[in-house]
Design a protein around this motif. Structure first.
Motif, short mmCIF file in Angstrom:
data_model
loop_
_atom_site.label_atom_id
_atom_site.label_comp_id
_atom_site.label_asym_id
_atom_site.label_seq_id
_atom_site.Cartn_x
_atom_site.Cartn_y
_atom_site.Cartn_z
N VAL A 106 0.83 -1.23 0.00
CA VAL A 106 0.00 0.00 0.00
C VAL A 106 0.86 1.27 0.00
CG1 VAL A 106 -2.09 -1.03 0.98
CG2 VAL A 106 -0.38 -0.08 2.54
N GLU A 127 -4.42 -4.02 1.90
CA GLU A 127 -5.33 -3.33 0.97
C GLU A 127 -6.78 -3.38 1.48
OE1 GLU A 127 -4.52 -4.96 -2.89
OE2 GLU A 127 -2.88 -3.54 -3.25
N TYR A 166 -7.01 -0.65 4.10
CA TYR A 166 -6.49 0.65 3.71
C TYR A 166 -7.58 1.74 3.77
CZ TYR A 166 -3.69 4.05 1.16
OH TYR A 166 -2.97 5.16 0.82
#
Ligand code: PMP
Length: 676
Positions: free
Chosen positions: A25, A203, A206
């Motif tokens: 990320v 992810e 995130y």
């Protein structure tokens, strides 16, 4: 109390180099780890400790730019590195975290520290693991790490930091565990597949970076698909797997088959356990990537080093060649001297062409024979390399190479137009060859054969082949790539007094440096000029310089006599051991290139078992043994005594012990099938 987290990280991981700087990320793994860890309420300072190798400079810069302290120390002696860091920071309590745990959970870390303080022990850890792999925490008093530093002796203890503490009863210990065993969850970062899973996890949350491990567990239940990629990797594999096996796993991802030569594939020896790569080789010894030393009682680099590894005189010649330049616009004079020497050793031959490998030089000999005769077909007996002309033998049936060194070779990618151009015949079967020649009237350019592989010629076989070739105007080519320089100073054919028209040499000719030669009678060799046989690196100097010195040392020391003598000694010992343990053993080959096999359906399992046990005793050992002049009497005695213990184990298996129960990994692959 100064509570310090020491994060041990480095760029030089064997399985996933540079893993701590890999990006997830948009952030580096180390930054994520440090960000999460610094949320701990109990820790006063988070410090990264890395190696003092140059490649870790980049890591230090990054860590410092993020505002964390970074200390440096020995790459291998991590215990010393951590101890020195803890001492310089005046730590009272040390939390050890490894750089492969970006999912480290500050809540869990605090739970560990709380319990450590509450119980007042010397050392606390999450191992034996019941929490997911990748959340590992160790907490210890400074005095514990100091004690370990002062008393740990083995390399393993120094590399892995806490085994001394964990395996000693001098320390009081506590464990933090989870009710349900979740150690099968793999959230660590060791392999590229782990990076896929970790990326998926981060992810999913995130832009939140500070989620707890139980939230990850929930995610694994709702989205099992994103945790799939690393399912095949065994936990803690890294701790028990040697660096060679780790590198081989990487190799298989970037090199089809893992390496360039079937005979050196780890699966051919001991799948999942074979050291696979060498850091050094000298004399009869080989060192692996972990610094383990082995006596090579196996294939000696598949027969390239009859004078042993790193022969001082040959190496000196090569070093001189390098110092004077290996390549230039002009040719190297050594190739002329080498050609003259090979012709002198084989008076029936007049001319020579060089290449660098055995398969290549075989192809050159075939091209010359076809050009010289204007015919296409080739009769073969034995193994002659990987090229189209040879593999085409198996185009119309995968049984055509049965009875030869490598049966069942797949000719995929070889043009089908070559069907019927290469025709096999069996060793010692003169009638078959005669029939072959008759039924391919005036179409056969060459008979290409190994002089002897597993069995010797019977009933004047070689002379009869010679006569058939002469009568039918067929060029006789002896492939001496493996047999050359093992029993005579030159081709094995000298021993039998039968002269071919062409002969090819490779393997032993340069004692470990690449050089191969095709020697032959002028009237045939000149046909090389009717066609085009030419390649840039056939002109380099190292190969010729190495071969010239190798020939000089061989001639002076009569190396072929010595390796044959050593081979015969080994053979006698094999027979004696077989008798002692009443095992039915078949021994075949030239004394300097010989192998044994058990007459048992379990032969392949026994071979694996012996390789496994011999490796533990410090031997690279296979049933196929190439002897070298570097193998001393002491080497042979050590080998025989270790092998005796293995034969005794085989005997126990013959008497009912289940061989599968003592094999520690998969059975080796079979490749080179014996003739009988
Ligand atoms: N011919 C013979 C008789 C061989 O034994 C070998 C190698 N095993 C070859 C040719 C092929 O040589 P290379 O592997 O160097 O191509």
């Amino acid at each position: 109390m100064n509570i310090v987290a020491l994060v041990q990280a480095r760029m030089g991981s064997t399985r996933l180099p540079g893993k701590v700087l890999k990006s997830i990320v948009g952030m580096s793994v180390i930054e994520i780890l440090l960000t999460r860890l610094s949320q701990s309420k109990n820790i006063n300072e988070v410090v990264v400790t890395t190696s003092n190798k140059r490649q870790d400079d980049e890591l230090q810069s990054l860590v410092e730019s993020l505002g964390y302290r970074c200390t440096r120390g020995s790459e291998k002696n991590v215990l010393k590195r951590l101890y020195s860091a803890a001492k310089s920071i005046d730590a009272d309590i040390v939390i050890r975290i490894t750089g492969d745990c970006p999912l480290i959970d500050p809540g869990l870390v605090d739970e560990c520290i709380d319990k450590f303080i509450r119980t007042g022990v010397d050392y606390l850890s999450t191992d034996p693991m019941t929490i997911p792999d990748g959340l590992d925490v160790e907490v210890m008093k400074f005095s514990s790490i100091e004690n370990a530093y002062n008393n740990a002796t083995s390399d393993f203890e120094k590399e892995h930091v806490t085994p001394y503490i964990r395996n000693s009863n001098l320390f009081s210990k506590e464990l933090v565990s989870n009710d349900e065993n979740l150690s099968h969850c793999r959230w660590t970062l060791d392999e590229s597949e782990d990076l896929v899973v970790l990326t998926n996890i981060f992810e999913s949350f995130y832009p939140n970076l500070l989620f707890g491990w139980r939230e990850v567990l929930k995610l694994s239940m709702s989205r099992p698909d994103i945790f799939e990629a690393n399912k095949g990797i065994k936990n803690n594999e890294g701790a028990v797997m040697g660096n060679g096996q780790k590198l081989y796993k990487r190799a298989k991802k970037v090199i089809p088959g893992g390496n360039m030569l079937l005979s050196k594939r780890p699966e051919m020896f001991l799948p999942e356990k074979w050291p696979s790569y060498f850091s050094k080789a000298k004399g009869s010894k080989v060192w692996d990537l972990d610094g383990n030393e082995y006596l090579d009682m196996s294939i000696m680099s598949i027969g390239t080093n009859t004078l042993g590894y790193g022969h001082p005189e040959v190496d000196e010649s090569v070093i001189k060649a390098i110092q004077n330049g290996n390549m230039s616009t002009l040719n190297c004079p050594e190739e002329v001297i080498l050609a003259e020497k090979l012709v002198e050793i084989h008076p029936w031959a007049d001319m020579v062409r060089f290449a660098r490998s055995g398969g290549e030089i075989n192809s050159i000999a075939i091209r010359i024979a076809r050009a010289a005769t204007g015919r296409d077909k080739i009769a073969i007996c034995g193994y002659h390399g990987w090229h189209d002309w040879y593999l085409s033998t198996n185009l119309n049936s995968d049984k055509n190479l049965d009875g030869h060194l490598l049966p069942g070779l797949k000719p995929s990618g070889v043009p089908r137009g070559l069907i019927g151009t290469t025709l096999p015949f069996n060793y010692n079967d003169i009638d078959q060859l005669e029939e072959l020649i008759k039924s391919n009237n005036n179409e056969i350019a060459a008979i290409k054969m190994e002089v002897s592989r597993n069995e010797g010629p019977e009933n004047d076989f070689l002379q009869k082949v010679r006569d058939l070739a002469t009568e039918n105007h067929i060029i006789l080519i002896f492939d001496e790539c493996t047999s050359g320089f093992r029993e005579t100073f030159g081709g094995l054919h000298k021993k039998f007094g039968v002269e071919p028209d062409l002969a090819v040499f490779a393997k032993a000719l340069g004692n470990g440096y690449a050089i191969s030669a095709c020697i032959g009678r002028e009237k045939f060799m000149q046909a090389a000029q009717k066609t085009f046989i030419s390649s840039t690196f056939w002109t380099e100097r190292i190969g010729s310089a190495a071969a010239l010195k190798t020939l000089e040392v061989m001639e002076r020391t009569k190396s072929w006599e010595k390796i044959t003598h050593t081979g015969l000694q080994i053979r006698q010992h094999w027979s004696k051991l077989a008798k002692e343990y009443s095992l039915d053993l078949n021994i075949s080959g030239l004394p300097a290139v010989q192998s044994y096999a058990f007459s048992s359906n379990n032969n392949l399992k026994y071979k694996t078992l012996i390789t496994q046990e011999m490796l533990k005793k410090g031997f690279l050992s296979t049933p196929l043994v190439f002897s070298s002049t570097a193998h001393s009497e002491d080497d042979i005695n050590l080998y025989v005594s270790a092998l005796g213990e293995c034969f005794s184990l085989v005997k126990e298996c013959e008497n009912g012990l289940d061989v599968d129960s003592i094999l520690e990994g998969p059975v080796c692959h079979s490749g080179f099938r014996r003739l009988n």
